[in-house]
Design a protein around this motif. Sequence first.
Motif, PDB file in Angstrom:
ATOM      1  N   ARG A   1     -68.320 -39.129 -51.859  1.00  9.93           N
ATOM      2  CA  ARG A   1     -69.530 -37.895 -50.991  1.00  9.93           C
ATOM      3  C   ARG A   1     -70.342 -38.702 -49.782  1.00  9.93           C
ATOM      4  O   ARG A   1     -71.065 -39.661 -49.584  1.00  9.93           O
ATOM      5  CB  ARG A   1     -70.973 -38.142 -52.377  1.00  9.93           C
ATOM      6  CG  ARG A   1     -69.585 -36.711 -53.725  1.00  9.93           C
ATOM      7  CD  ARG A   1     -70.771 -35.988 -54.496  1.00  9.93           C
ATOM      8  NE  ARG A   1     -72.265 -36.877 -54.194  1.00  9.93           N
ATOM      9  CZ  ARG A   1     -73.533 -36.811 -55.189  1.00  9.93           C
ATOM     10  NH1 ARG A   1     -73.501 -37.438 -56.288  1.00  9.93           N
ATOM     11  NH2 ARG A   1     -74.642 -36.471 -54.995  1.00  9.93           N
TER      12      ARG A   1
ATOM     13  N   GLU B   1     -70.393 -34.154 -60.558  1.00  8.31           N
ATOM     14  CA  GLU B   1     -70.676 -34.993 -59.034  1.00  8.31           C
ATOM     15  C   GLU B   1     -71.453 -34.947 -58.729  1.00  8.31           C
ATOM     16  O   GLU B   1     -71.755 -36.559 -57.499  1.00  8.31           O
ATOM     17  CB  GLU B   1     -69.824 -33.614 -57.917  1.00  8.31           C
ATOM     18  CG  GLU B   1     -70.015 -34.324 -56.359  1.00  8.31           C
ATOM     19  CD  GLU B   1     -69.213 -32.961 -55.345  1.00  8.31           C
ATOM     20  OE1 GLU B   1     -68.346 -33.471 -55.082  1.00  8.31           O
ATOM     21  OE2 GLU B   1     -70.001 -31.803 -55.536  1.00  8.31           O
TER      22      GLU B   1
ATOM     23  N   THR C   1     -66.707 -37.773 -55.024  1.00 14.42           N
ATOM     24  CA  THR C   1     -66.073 -35.859 -54.354  1.00 14.42           C
ATOM     25  C   THR C   1     -65.876 -35.252 -56.184  1.00 14.42           C
ATOM     26  O   THR C   1     -65.517 -35.851 -56.749  1.00 14.42           O
ATOM     27  CB  THR C   1     -65.793 -35.462 -53.447  1.00 14.42           C
ATOM     28  OG1 THR C   1     -64.581 -35.851 -54.127  1.00 14.42           O
ATOM     29  CG2 THR C   1     -66.070 -36.060 -52.329  1.00 14.42           C
ATOM     30  N   ALA C   2     -65.987 -34.035 -55.652  1.00 16.38           N
ATOM     31  CA  ALA C   2     -65.589 -32.965 -56.740  1.00 16.38           C
ATOM     32  C   ALA C   2     -64.447 -32.837 -56.580  1.00 16.38           C
ATOM     33  O   ALA C   2     -63.225 -32.844 -58.091  1.00 16.38           O
ATOM     34  CB  ALA C   2     -66.003 -31.702 -56.664  1.00 16.38           C
TER      35      ALA C   2
END
Length: 162
Positions: A39, A79, A85-86
């Motif tokens: 992320r 997440e 990240t997803a």
Amino acid sequence: MAVVVRKGGIMETHAGFEVEHRRFLLYPTFLHQNPVEVRGEFRGLLRADPAPGVLVLPALAEVVAVYRVESLERAVQLEPFQVLTAEAIERRFAYRNRPWVHAVLVRVSPLVPPLVLEETPEMLGCVSWVPLPGGVLSGVGGQVRPEGELLALREELDGLLR
């Protein structure tokens, strides 16, 4: 972050990752870092290996809860609780055509000072657990996340994943 999402290393058994230890040292890895999977707010923490051949272990992790997540919808809802990240969670979920991941809630405490070891061939490879020489643990500082916050996070994860 207090949640680690794991699928397992390529050298692990067919069953994949399992939590083998309730307490373990956090082992830094530089081999598989991929900024695209992290992320945005955490990408600045990625860096090259500052001292190849030297292993600096920064913290002790204690398992608070383990969740085997067999729903992709629930897996990607992890997440905000960890650094991936997803999309990265989704890739790990589907890896090897075995649809699941583990989410491990950990209590983290820094080692004071960090433990520094010479990296050996036995410590290398794509596995989740790396045996270390006995009696190497240094002092442990106070936990990173207050216990009340950690327990509230556990309740939130219990509601999401169970």
